[in-house]
Design an enzyme around this catalytic site. Structure first.
Site, PDB file in Angstrom:
ATOM      1  N   ARG A 175      57.218  88.506  24.423  1.00  0.00           N
ATOM      2  CA  ARG A 175      57.421  88.601  25.832  1.00  0.00           C
ATOM      3  C   ARG A 175      57.184  90.073  26.327  1.00  0.00           C
ATOM      4  O   ARG A 175      57.790  90.959  26.963  1.00  0.00           O
ATOM      5  CB  ARG A 175      58.919  88.679  25.777  1.00  0.00           C
ATOM      6  N   CYS A 225      66.158  83.237  29.914  1.00  0.00           N
ATOM      7  CA  CYS A 225      67.003  83.855  28.976  1.00  0.00           C
ATOM      8  C   CYS A 225      67.063  85.372  29.174  1.00  0.00           C
ATOM      9  O   CYS A 225      66.041  85.806  29.809  1.00  0.00           O
ATOM     10  CB  CYS A 225      65.982  83.794  27.525  1.00  0.00           C
ATOM     11  N   GLU A 295      65.315  90.734  28.067  1.00  0.00           N
ATOM     12  CA  GLU A 295      63.967  90.146  28.324  1.00  0.00           C
ATOM     13  C   GLU A 295      63.879  90.138  29.873  1.00  0.00           C
ATOM     14  O   GLU A 295      62.909  90.496  30.596  1.00  0.00           O
ATOM     15  CB  GLU A 295      63.911  88.617  28.088  1.00  0.00           C
TER      16      GLU A 295
HETATM   17  N1  EPU Z   1      72.259  78.459  19.810  1.00  0.00           N
HETATM   18  C1  EPU Z   1      73.532  78.611  19.815  1.00  0.00           C
HETATM   19  N2  EPU Z   1      74.205  78.794  20.817  1.00  0.00           N
HETATM   20  C2  EPU Z   1      73.571  78.888  22.081  1.00  0.00           C
HETATM   21  C3  EPU Z   1      72.085  78.795  22.326  1.00  0.00           C
HETATM   22  C4  EPU Z   1      71.378  78.637  21.112  1.00  0.00           C
HETATM   23  O1  EPU Z   1      73.929  78.496  18.495  1.00  0.00           O
HETATM   24  O2  EPU Z   1      74.390  78.931  22.908  1.00  0.00           O
HETATM   25  C5  EPU Z   1      71.201  78.145  18.674  1.00  0.00           C
HETATM   26  C6  EPU Z   1      70.555  76.848  18.555  1.00  0.00           C
HETATM   27  O3  EPU Z   1      71.341  76.357  17.945  1.00  0.00           O
HETATM   28  C7  EPU Z   1      69.279  77.196  17.869  1.00  0.00           C
HETATM   29  C8  EPU Z   1      69.047  78.727  18.088  1.00  0.00           C
HETATM   30  O4  EPU Z   1      70.083  79.319  18.508  1.00  0.00           O
HETATM   31  O5  EPU Z   1      69.629  77.255  16.388  1.00  0.00           O
HETATM   32  C9  EPU Z   1      67.841  78.950  19.127  1.00  0.00           C
HETATM   33  O6  EPU Z   1      67.998  78.349  20.418  1.00  0.00           O
HETATM   34  P1  EPU Z   1      66.965  77.562  21.080  1.00  0.00           P
HETATM   35  O7  EPU Z   1      66.308  76.434  20.472  1.00  0.00           O
HETATM   36  O8  EPU Z   1      67.582  77.379  22.618  1.00  0.00           O
HETATM   37  O9  EPU Z   1      65.771  78.627  21.342  1.00  0.00           O
HETATM   38  P2  EPU Z   1      65.855  80.135  21.852  1.00  0.00           P
HETATM   39  O10 EPU Z   1      65.436  81.072  20.930  1.00  0.00           O
HETATM   40  O11 EPU Z   1      67.273  80.379  22.570  1.00  0.00           O
HETATM   41  C10 EPU Z   1      63.443  80.135  22.877  1.00  0.00           C
HETATM   42  C11 EPU Z   1      62.973  81.170  24.178  1.00  0.00           C
HETATM   43  C12 EPU Z   1      63.094  80.007  25.381  1.00  0.00           C
HETATM   44  C13 EPU Z   1      62.626  78.908  25.282  1.00  0.00           C
HETATM   45  C14 EPU Z   1      63.051  78.173  23.738  1.00  0.00           C
HETATM   46  C15 EPU Z   1      62.176  76.840  23.618  1.00  0.00           C
HETATM   47  C16 EPU Z   1      63.605  83.292  23.845  1.00  0.00           C
HETATM   48  C17 EPU Z   1      64.316  84.411  24.295  1.00  0.00           C
HETATM   49  N3  EPU Z   1      63.765  82.396  24.465  1.00  0.00           N
HETATM   50  O12 EPU Z   1      64.946  80.094  23.163  1.00  0.00           O
HETATM   51  O13 EPU Z   1      62.594  80.973  26.460  1.00  0.00           O
HETATM   52  O14 EPU Z   1      62.575  78.133  26.212  1.00  0.00           O
HETATM   53  O15 EPU Z   1      62.780  79.048  22.815  1.00  0.00           O
HETATM   54  O16 EPU Z   1      60.792  76.941  23.090  1.00  0.00           O
HETATM   55  O17 EPU Z   1      62.451  83.729  23.364  1.00  0.00           O
HETATM   56  C18 EPU Z   1      62.856  82.600  28.247  1.00  0.00           C
HETATM   57  O18 EPU Z   1      62.207  83.356  27.410  1.00  0.00           O
HETATM   58  O19 EPU Z   1      63.378  82.829  29.247  1.00  0.00           O
HETATM   59  C19 EPU Z   1      63.250  81.060  27.460  1.00  0.00           C
HETATM   60  C20 EPU Z   1      64.057  80.308  28.330  1.00  0.00           C
END
Ligand code: EPU
Length: 301
Positions: A175, A225, A295
């Protein structure tokens, strides 16, 4: 060709008192006293030269999908890329070079890939915002980010000169791109390099990528995010475990569906959002000793 006087270009594209909230996905932000929407790279360069000559800096507004803009009146000029949206492509062997204005929507590139069976942009599916904004913040998903498919980028630097860099001349991180540290710089266009493939396979991968977003809120006003994932962990998980889901300040709240999405449920101000952000940073730090980094980009705050 007749050269336009600097003041003429500043007048030509000036929109006074433009409301910025409707131009952001959070629907938050005050009024720009001096808003510009140049329709071409050349006009953007003339505009930037004229602003430099009068000693003004400026903010750039792309798709407004990753931004928190302050409330009230903003006197620093704002330049929008939303009139620079041309997209064209050239096939060279089995490679496709897609040239897009920085204001073009990422989703239009994904759509073209889907329609034509081009591979390389699948990791961008479902991401809101413009090509220029996606380059600046190296937008992406867990499958990859903008830097992977970018071929080259054109931009106007602080002095008003037009520059071009190959993707590997930009420094990239999670990012992050070197454009983030460059003041008074505006990306005008980019070339994205894709490859031709069987369109069914591309469609399947895009469908899978979209499915990965089903855990995120949709149909509500968010900016994607809010925080970057800290090394080895996920901001969403930490926020959730620290009890942030459902916390609210004024009209701003933490999504019940995914804790790294903050929602403007109606009437939230930038001040509400900033207070909620600070509250969540403090909760996660108190509980896990991890200081989350934004971010979301803040403008005039
Ligand atoms: N989780 C929780 N509670 C929540 C949300 C998530 O426990 O309320 C846990 C999930 O169960 C999972 C882990 O956190 O084990 C990761 O969650 P998720 O798979 O949703 O991925 P993320 O790391 O939160 C990242 C990117 C997103 C992108 C998704 C899918 C970042 C900050 N976020 O989300 O990007 O869409 O992967 O590839 O890097 C963005 O950058 O704006 C964004 C939405």
């Amino acid at each position: 060709m007749q050269k336009r006087a600097p003041s003429e270009i500043l007048e030509r594209y000036l929109i006074r008192n433009k409301e910025l909230a409707p131009l952001t996905t959070l629907r938050i932000g005050g009024t720009s006293e001096r808003f510009y929407q140049p329709p071409s790279e050349r006009d953007a360069a003339l505009l930037i030269c004229a602003l430099r000559d009068e000693g003004s800096s400026f903010y750039v507004l792309g798709g407004g999908s990753n931004m928190l803009i302050s409330d009230g009146s903003i006197d620093t000029p704002v330049i929008s890329t939303s009139a620079m949206t041309d997209v064209s492509f050239e096939l060279r062997g089995d490679e496709v070079f897609v040239e897009c204005g920085s204001g073009a929507e990422l989703k239009s590139i994904v759509r073209m890939s889907l329609d034509n069976g081009w591979t390389g942009a699948e990791c961008l599916s479902g991401i809101p915002g413009s090509v220029g904004g996606a380059i600046v913040g190296n937008a992406g998903t867990q499958e990859g980010s903008m830097s992977r498919s970018l071929h080259s980028v054109r931009y106007i630097d602080e002095s008003g000169s037009l520059r071009e860099l190959a993707a590997d001349e930009v420094s990239w991180g999670y990012r992050h791109s070197s454009f983030l540290g460059m003041r008074n710089t505006l990306i005008t266009s980019a070339v994205i390099r894709l490859a031709t493939e069987d369109s069914r396979d591309v469609r399947d991968r895009i469908r899978r990528a979209m499915h990965g977003r089903s855990s995120q809120p949709s149909g509500v006003n968010t900016a994607g995010c809010v925080f970057k994932n800290p090394p080895g962990d996920h901001a969403g998980r930490l926020l959730d475990a620290a009890g942030c889901k459902g916390l609210a300040v004024g009209g701003a709240s933490v999504s019940e569906k995914h804790a790294n999405f903050f929602v403007n449920a109606g009437g939230a101000t930038a001040r509400d959002m900033r207070s909620l952000i600070d509250m969540c940073i403090a909760r996660v730090e108190a509980r896990f000793g991890v200081r989350l980094e934004l971010e979301l980009r803040q403008v005039a705050i």
